[in-house]
Design a protein around this motif. Structure first.
Motif, PDB file in Angstrom:
ATOM      1  N   ASP A 111       0.876  -1.301   0.041  1.00 21.83           N
ATOM      2  CA  ASP A 111      -0.139   0.235  -0.003  1.00 21.83           C
ATOM      3  C   ASP A 111       0.819   1.148   0.002  1.00 21.83           C
ATOM      4  N   ASP A 112       0.475   2.397  -0.627  1.00 16.88           N
ATOM      5  CA  ASP A 112       1.008   3.619  -0.490  1.00 16.88           C
ATOM      6  C   ASP A 112       1.180   4.046   0.964  1.00 16.88           C
ATOM      7  N   ARG A 113       2.291   4.642   1.398  1.00 17.71           N
ATOM      8  CA  ARG A 113       2.399   5.204   2.919  1.00 17.71           C
ATOM      9  C   ARG A 113       1.420   6.133   3.203  1.00 17.71           C
ATOM     10  N   GLY A 114       0.874   5.941   4.523  1.00 20.75           N
ATOM     11  CA  GLY A 114      -0.087   6.726   4.708  1.00 20.75           C
ATOM     12  C   GLY A 114      -1.755   6.447   4.258  1.00 20.75           C
ATOM     13  N   THR A 115      -1.871   5.550   3.463  1.00 19.42           N
ATOM     14  CA  THR A 115      -3.165   5.128   2.874  1.00 19.42           C
ATOM     15  C   THR A 115      -4.350   5.027   4.344  1.00 19.42           C
ATOM     16  N   ARG A 116      -5.101   5.656   4.147  1.00 21.54           N
ATOM     17  CA  ARG A 116      -6.370   5.800   5.273  1.00 21.54           C
ATOM     18  C   ARG A 116      -7.189   4.848   5.177  1.00 21.54           C
ATOM     19  N   SER A 117      -7.678   4.138   6.307  1.00 21.08           N
ATOM     20  CA  SER A 117      -8.594   2.934   6.468  1.00 21.08           C
ATOM     21  C   SER A 117      -9.899   3.535   5.847  1.00 21.08           C
ATOM     22  N   ASN A 118     -10.427   2.534   5.374  1.00 19.50           N
ATOM     23  CA  ASN A 118     -11.929   2.632   4.916  1.00 19.50           C
ATOM     24  C   ASN A 118     -13.010   2.006   5.578  1.00 19.50           C
ATOM     25  N   ALA A 119     -12.643   1.632   6.906  1.00 19.74           N
ATOM     26  CA  ALA A 119     -13.508   0.640   7.596  1.00 19.74           C
ATOM     27  C   ALA A 119     -14.674   1.339   8.129  1.00 19.74           C
ATOM     28  N   SER A 120     -15.675   0.738   7.917  1.00 22.63           N
ATOM     29  CA  SER A 120     -17.420   1.330   8.193  1.00 22.63           C
ATOM     30  C   SER A 120     -17.341   1.526   9.851  1.00 22.63           C
ATOM     31  N   ASN A 121     -16.709   0.731  10.540  1.00 20.37           N
ATOM     32  CA  ASN A 121     -16.750   1.071  11.877  1.00 20.37           C
ATOM     33  C   ASN A 121     -15.869   2.208  12.444  1.00 20.37           C
TER      34      ASN A 121
END
Length: 344
Positions: free
Chosen positions: A230-240
């Motif tokens: 993954d690209d560094r710093g990729t943000r979570s897309n978690a629904s919770n």
């Protein structure tokens, strides 16, 4: 049985995970949080603790600790934990306020409010605890159990070749705590010794993307599994929302460990201490005498265990020597997953 728990943290990614474990545990009643300067300055630690309480909808007293170690200048670890201590995670804003009393007094107040019942963990530098012992030398007698995350026993350091981070930041405080524990009992045999979990034990507790995905599944949260690609710093897309914060925090921690040639993983030092304060049987310990090197040119902050009783002194600590990582992670995922699901 529910145990009253007092927590001293320098929050910190793994400190946040430790707090989540305790918040999620039905056998824990967190009665106070002391903020210690360490991973980040104490003002930021306070902000992180209050933000985590806002995220979780909990009302627990948070107290500010000393801004500096007892004698040494403060060193912080933003390279490890991110500029605000929480990796890439952003905590919610809050109007929650700190207690009017400081963290050392918070230790003493909690112990007197729950004499003989309070269990406590210290997973940052031991500054607050050392100051509390100066004000209340009988503090060890008031506690039921103390777990310290610190030191490295027959094992390499993670700050210097021989010293672990928490002890290295304030070795004078650590030395006072170990000495003060024995002094509190005088000629009376100690009813209990602090459980000390060093790097030799905690580096067995390695969070991985696969385990983090298991946590999201337990919370019934959708998410994209992390990868070293993954690209560094990729943000979570978690629904919770709680899982999203933990994933954003852990990604920074994964990247740090990867850059240290340790793999795309993260050592959960502090959550193990949180688990052990509730259930000491999770680890195997050996009693011994521990002291802290204060003057060595190359060895300042080193924790020395007198396994062979060369000093002829009574043991002042129980050193963790063995742990089952699977048992820990099964418990961590079950508890924090259910807690996140309830919040989500």
């Amino acid at each position: 049985m529910t145990l009253p728990v007092f927590v001293d943290v320098d929050t910190g990614v793994d400190d946040a995970m430790a707090l989540m474990y305790l918040f999620a545990s039905s056998d824990a009643d967190v009665v106070g949080i002391a903020s210690t300067a360490g991973n980040v300055p104490v003002e930021q630690v306070c902000a992180n603790n209050l933000g985590l309480l806002e995220l979780c909808g909990l009302d627990i007293p948070v107290s500010k600790g000393a801004e500096q170690p007892i004698t040494a200048p403060l060193r912080t670890a933003e390279d490890t934990h991110g500029p605000e201590g929480m990796g890439y995670a952003q905590l919610p804003a809050t109007d929650r306020e700190l207690t009017a009393h400081d963290a050392a007094d918070a230790w003493i107040r909690a112990a007197h409010a729950h004499p003989g019942e309070l269990v406590a963990i210290a997973v940052g530098p031991l500054t607050n605890l050392a100051l509390a012992l100066r004000r209340e030398p009988a503090l060890p007698k008031l506690l039921r159990r103390l777990v310290i995350m610190g030191g490295a026993f027959d094992y390499r350091g993670n700050t210097t070749p021989v010293a672990e981070w928490n002890i290295s930041v304030d070795p004078e405080a650590a030395a006072e705590v170990f000495a003060g524990w024995g002094a509190a009992w005088g000629l009376e045999p100690p009813r209990h010794l602090p459980i000390v979990l060093g790097l030799n034990l905690t580096e067995n507790i390695a969070m991985t993307p696969a385990l983090l995905s298991r946590l999201a599944t337990a919370a019934e949260s959708s998410t994209t599994p992390m990868s070293v690609l993954d690209d560094r710093g990729t943000r979570s897309n978690a629904s919770n929302p709680l899982i999203a914060v933990l994933e954003d925090a852990m990604r920074f921690y994964f990247e740090f460990h990867f850059d240290q040639n340790e793999g795309y993983l993260a050592h959960l030092h502090d959550p193990l201490a949180a688990a052990v304060v509730l259930d000491p049987d999770l680890v195997t310990c050996r009693p011994t005498t521990v002291d802290v090197e204060l003057t060595g040119t190359l060895t300042r902050g080193m924790t020395i265990a007198d396994w062979s009783n060369r000093w002829g002194r009574e043991p002042n600590a129980l050193i963790g020597v063995d742990v089952d990582p699977k048992a820990f992670f099964d418990r961590f995922i079950a508890r924090v997953g259910a807690f996140a699901k309830k919040l989500g």
